[in-house]
Motif scaffolding. Structure first.
Motif, PDB file in Angstrom:
ATOM      1  N   HIS A 118     -35.068  -7.802 -28.912  1.00  0.00           N
ATOM      2  CA  HIS A 118     -34.458  -8.982 -28.296  1.00  0.00           C
ATOM      3  C   HIS A 118     -32.941  -8.940 -28.499  1.00  0.00           C
ATOM      4  O   HIS A 118     -32.479  -8.643 -29.614  1.00  0.00           O
ATOM      5  N   PRO A 119     -32.165  -9.273 -27.461  1.00  0.00           N
ATOM      6  CA  PRO A 119     -30.705  -9.229 -27.615  1.00  0.00           C
ATOM      7  C   PRO A 119     -30.203 -10.104 -28.769  1.00  0.00           C
ATOM      8  O   PRO A 119     -29.238  -9.752 -29.439  1.00  0.00           O
ATOM      9  N   CYS A 139     -33.446 -19.416 -20.281  1.00  0.00           N
ATOM     10  CA  CYS A 139     -33.563 -18.794 -21.598  1.00  0.00           C
ATOM     11  C   CYS A 139     -32.531 -19.427 -22.539  1.00  0.00           C
ATOM     12  O   CYS A 139     -31.365 -19.539 -22.176  1.00  0.00           O
ATOM     13  N   PHE A 195     -31.034 -18.271 -24.854  1.00  0.00           N
ATOM     14  CA  PHE A 195     -29.982 -17.327 -25.232  1.00  0.00           C
ATOM     15  C   PHE A 195     -29.151 -16.890 -24.011  1.00  0.00           C
ATOM     16  O   PHE A 195     -28.256 -16.057 -24.116  1.00  0.00           O
ATOM     17  N   GLY A 196     -29.495 -17.510 -22.839  1.00  0.00           N
ATOM     18  CA  GLY A 196     -28.938 -17.061 -21.568  1.00  0.00           C
ATOM     19  C   GLY A 196     -27.438 -16.862 -21.519  1.00  0.00           C
ATOM     20  O   GLY A 196     -26.953 -15.790 -21.157  1.00  0.00           O
ATOM     21  N   CYS A 253     -26.154 -13.836 -23.484  1.00  0.00           N
ATOM     22  CA  CYS A 253     -26.852 -12.555 -23.403  1.00  0.00           C
ATOM     23  C   CYS A 253     -26.156 -11.614 -22.421  1.00  0.00           C
ATOM     24  O   CYS A 253     -25.904 -11.972 -21.276  1.00  0.00           O
ATOM     25  N   HIS A 271     -27.483  -9.143 -21.149  1.00  0.00           N
ATOM     26  CA  HIS A 271     -28.488  -8.533 -20.263  1.00  0.00           C
ATOM     27  C   HIS A 271     -29.075  -9.547 -19.289  1.00  0.00           C
ATOM     28  O   HIS A 271     -30.063  -9.243 -18.619  1.00  0.00           O
ATOM     29  N   ALA A 272     -28.487 -10.764 -19.249  1.00  0.00           N
ATOM     30  CA  ALA A 272     -29.107 -11.850 -18.474  1.00  0.00           C
ATOM     31  C   ALA A 272     -29.252 -11.493 -16.997  1.00  0.00           C
ATOM     32  O   ALA A 272     -28.380 -10.847 -16.411  1.00  0.00           O
ATOM     33  N   CYS A 329     -33.106 -15.662 -15.690  1.00  0.00           N
ATOM     34  CA  CYS A 329     -32.868 -16.177 -17.050  1.00  0.00           C
ATOM     35  C   CYS A 329     -32.210 -17.559 -17.036  1.00  0.00           C
ATOM     36  O   CYS A 329     -32.271 -18.285 -18.020  1.00  0.00           O
ATOM     37  N   PRO A 345     -38.228 -17.664 -20.742  1.00  0.00           N
ATOM     38  CA  PRO A 345     -39.228 -16.590 -20.768  1.00  0.00           C
ATOM     39  C   PRO A 345     -40.434 -16.960 -21.610  1.00  0.00           C
ATOM     40  O   PRO A 345     -40.306 -17.684 -22.601  1.00  0.00           O
ATOM     41  N   CYS A 357     -38.551 -12.480 -23.731  1.00  0.00           N
ATOM     42  CA  CYS A 357     -37.396 -11.983 -22.973  1.00  0.00           C
ATOM     43  C   CYS A 357     -37.910 -11.364 -21.680  1.00  0.00           C
ATOM     44  O   CYS A 357     -38.863 -10.577 -21.693  1.00  0.00           O
ATOM     45  N   PHE A 358     -37.243 -11.725 -20.563  1.00  0.00           N
ATOM     46  CA  PHE A 358     -37.695 -11.229 -19.258  1.00  0.00           C
ATOM     47  C   PHE A 358     -37.546  -9.712 -19.106  1.00  0.00           C
ATOM     48  O   PHE A 358     -38.146  -9.124 -18.214  1.00  0.00           O
ATOM     49  N   LEU A 359     -36.745  -9.092 -19.973  1.00  0.00           N
ATOM     50  CA  LEU A 359     -36.586  -7.635 -19.879  1.00  0.00           C
ATOM     51  C   LEU A 359     -37.910  -6.924 -20.125  1.00  0.00           C
ATOM     52  O   LEU A 359     -38.067  -5.757 -19.806  1.00  0.00           O
TER      53      LEU A 359
HETATM   54 FE1  SF4 Z   1     -31.253 -12.203 -22.168  1.00  0.00          FE
HETATM   55 FE2  SF4 Z   1     -32.750 -12.984 -20.074  1.00  0.00          FE
HETATM   56 FE3  SF4 Z   1     -33.880 -11.821 -22.195  1.00  0.00          FE
HETATM   57 FE4  SF4 Z   1     -32.919 -14.302 -22.349  1.00  0.00          FE
HETATM   58  S1  SF4 Z   1     -34.613 -13.614 -21.083  1.00  0.00           S
HETATM   59  S2  SF4 Z   1     -32.658 -12.673 -23.831  1.00  0.00           S
HETATM   60  S3  SF4 Z   1     -31.106 -14.140 -21.062  1.00  0.00           S
HETATM   61  S4  SF4 Z   1     -32.424 -10.898 -20.774  1.00  0.00           S
END
Ligand code: SF4
Length: 584
Positions: free
Chosen positions: A494-495, A533, A535-536, A539, A541-542, A546, A551, A563-565
């Protein structure tokens, strides 16, 4: 120009048992615009030296010195020196709004109208990195987070326009991310104002991040001094080498118990406080004899969870099972509570100052009503010796103990009623590295011997990594990642987990002085949680999704990640046998 000059400062206390030497001919100085560190374990005399300089020692202290001067003249602490303390809550008046506390300080130091003082107060809060200072001025200290309270304490310090700021363990009680913000703020203040900074800390990481010159204290004496490079790269004294070794924390405590029977299980537990922090949809289980860790920065919901588990708060929804039994009725909750004990972060606040250590422990047993007074006392003495204190300590009051000793009493009090689950809420974060290592070893040896499960709540990932078998990382009241501690900490998916791992201050100069990633103030983060999210905004990687939805939790073997990743719908279908790895 020399801002502070202390020569041959000695302090001894007159106690009922004779004289006790606390400082022995200590000399140190701070030049203008300089940041100097005093480092040592708890009980080494660092804080006594600072209180002596400020003239704040109690009446039974006898102070002698050749010189204590500020800017070449005899120190007038109330005018020239301001202090930032570790415990910002106790140094702010809980019954007075923030605005009034700052404006009163401004008006005590400078002739000005109320309006001018208010404007200056807003300016100072802004300088200390507090967003929306107008709103904060109308709030009480308890309405602010730990980081914001420490910023407010720094703003009050600046209101005095001091020549020297003494920061006594300024970040000890804060999590790694907020700690990094406060360290940055202190650096900026030294750069932008005319003030010098004297940092008193047990944390070699903090000293490495801030100080150009360092004094090392042991048992009331300065044993080594020099430029930070000399102290960190070629320490001469065995004691300094030990401090550096302790700070790096090379010792590991293999964790066990992950395969035991489930003791406590949480399923979708939610507790929200309107716009304030809370937790949402938290599920995990703790097994018998296991050390389970909860990690996250302040505002992540760790303490809310601890309060729910100890019965202080009731969840809005979700279920908690203790040994398979659903905890709903008051009767079962009562029985359950006796089996869960807590060790708090603040050993000062958690012990009754009117009770001796012996009485505090005996009270905990009395509540159970199973023992005679004599049996209770025997158990108290046994517990004190178990945590490394003597039976004479039973007659001492909490203010007569050092921070480390108080925490030992806190642990003894939690253990005396023989719990099955011990919740340690940041229990070691106020201790220096050596005391932390000792107490941790003690805690874990007792935990293993007695098969007690332990929920270890901490922002200190370096520590969590060493002692726990499984971990849940929380962010914004939601689970971000969970799994085997070794896997999560060595290969974060997770980021946010990655950011948290990078934010841990390190006691080596090049790393400590690197610009570390810093999370912004919690005020912003709270708004983000409402949608998308949590953490949006932070992040790197958003994706588009997000911002609009939060997520869910995706499972990969023992690891769970929000996390959607890691979701098929947002990153594409996976072939059969696909083995997920970190996407960051
Ligand atoms: Fe980052 Fe999206 Fe994962 Fe949240 S869901 S941690 S914003 S990539």
């Amino acid at each position: 120009m020399r801002v502070l000059d202390v020569q041959n400062l000695s302090v001894q206390y007159h106690t009922g048992n004779g004289r006790k030497k606390a400082l022995d001919e200590v000399s140190f100085s701070v030049e203008r615009g300089e940041t100097v560190g005093i480092v040592g374990e708890s009980g080494s005399g660092k804080s006594t030296a600072m209180l002596a300089v400020m003239g704040l020692l109690p009446e039974n202290a006898e102070v002698t010195s050749d010189e204590i001067s500020v800017c070449g003249r005899q120190a007038s602490p109330e005018r020239d020196i301001a202090m930032v303390l570790q415990d910002s809550l106790s140094c702010l008046n809980p019954t007075v709004k923030i605005g009034r506390q700052i404006t009163e300080t401004i008006r005590a130091h400078k002739k000005c109208t109320r309006q001018e003082a208010r404007e200056r107060a807003e300016e100072l809060l802004d300088m200390a990195g507090i967003r929306d200072p107008k709103l904060r001025m109308r709030q009480y200290p308890f309405e602010l987070s730990g980081g914001m309270r420490q910023r407010t304490a720094i703003a009050i310090t600046l209101a005095c326009e001091p020549k020297l700021i003494i920061a006594d363990e300024p970040t000890t009680a804060l999590d790694a991310a907020v700690q990094a913000q406060i360290l940055r703020l202190l650096k900026r203040i030294v750069r932008d104002t005319d003030a010098s900074l004297l940092v008193v800390s047990h944390d070699m990481g903090v000293i490495a991040a801030l100080c150009g010159r360092v004094f090392v204290m042991q048992s009331g004496r300065i044993v080594e001094q020099g430029a930070a490079e000399e102290i960190f790269y070629s320490p001469q004294q065995e004691y300094t080498k030990k401090l550096l070794r302790d700070a790096k924390g090379s010792e590991y405590f293999p964790a066990g118990g992950r395969d035991g029977e489930v003791l406590l299980r949480l399923e979708h537990v939610t507790k929200v406080f309107g716009t304030r922090d809370g937790i949402r949809d938290i599920s995990f289980d703790i097994r018998k004899g296991e050390v389970y860790a909860l990690a996250g920065d302040s505002g992540s919901g760790k303490t809310t969870l601890a309060r729910i588990l100890t019965g202080i708060l009731k969840p809005d929804s979700g279920v908690i099972f203790y040994k398979g039994e659903k905890l709903e009725t008051a009767a079962s909750a009562g029985a359950w509570r006796g089996k869960i004990q807590m060790v708090f972060q603040d050993p000062y606040g958690s012990l009754n100052p009117c009770l001796t250590a012996g009485c505090a422990l005996s009270e905990a047993l009395k509540a159970q009503g199973r023992m005679t007074a004599k049996e209770r006392w025997k158990k108290v003495e046994e517990m004190l010796s178990l945590v490394g204190l003597s039976s004479e300590d039973a007659d001492r009051y909490s203010e007569e103990f050092s921070g480390g000793e108080r925490q030992r009493i806190g642990i003894a009090r939690a253990l005396i009623s023989e719990p099955e689950l011990l919740i340690c809420d940041e229990a070691l974060s106020a201790l220096d590295a050596a005391a932390r290592a000792q107490i941790l070893e003690l805690l874990l040896s007792i935990q293993r011997k007695r098969g007690i499960a332990c929920l270890f709540i901490s922002h200190d990932l370096a520590l969590i990594r060493k002692i726990s078998s499984r971990i849940s990382v929380l962010y914004g009241g939601r689970m971000a990642e969970s799994g085997e501690t070794k896997e999560v900490c060595s290969d974060p998916w997770h980021p946010y987990t990655k950011l948290l791992l990078n934010a841990v201050p390190r006691p080596d100069l090049p790393n400590a002085r690197k610009a570390r990633p810093v999370l912004p103030a919690e005020t912003v983060r709270r708004k983000e949680r409402e949608k998308g999210c949590p953490f949006g905004e932070l992040c790197g990687h958003a994706m588009e999704c997000c911002c609009s939805e939060a997520p869910g939790l995706y499972s990969f073997g023992r690891r769970k990640i929000a996390c959607f990743l890691y979701s098929e719908e947002h990153t594409g279908r996976r072939t059969k046998g696909y083995r997920m790895t970190s996407q960051i």
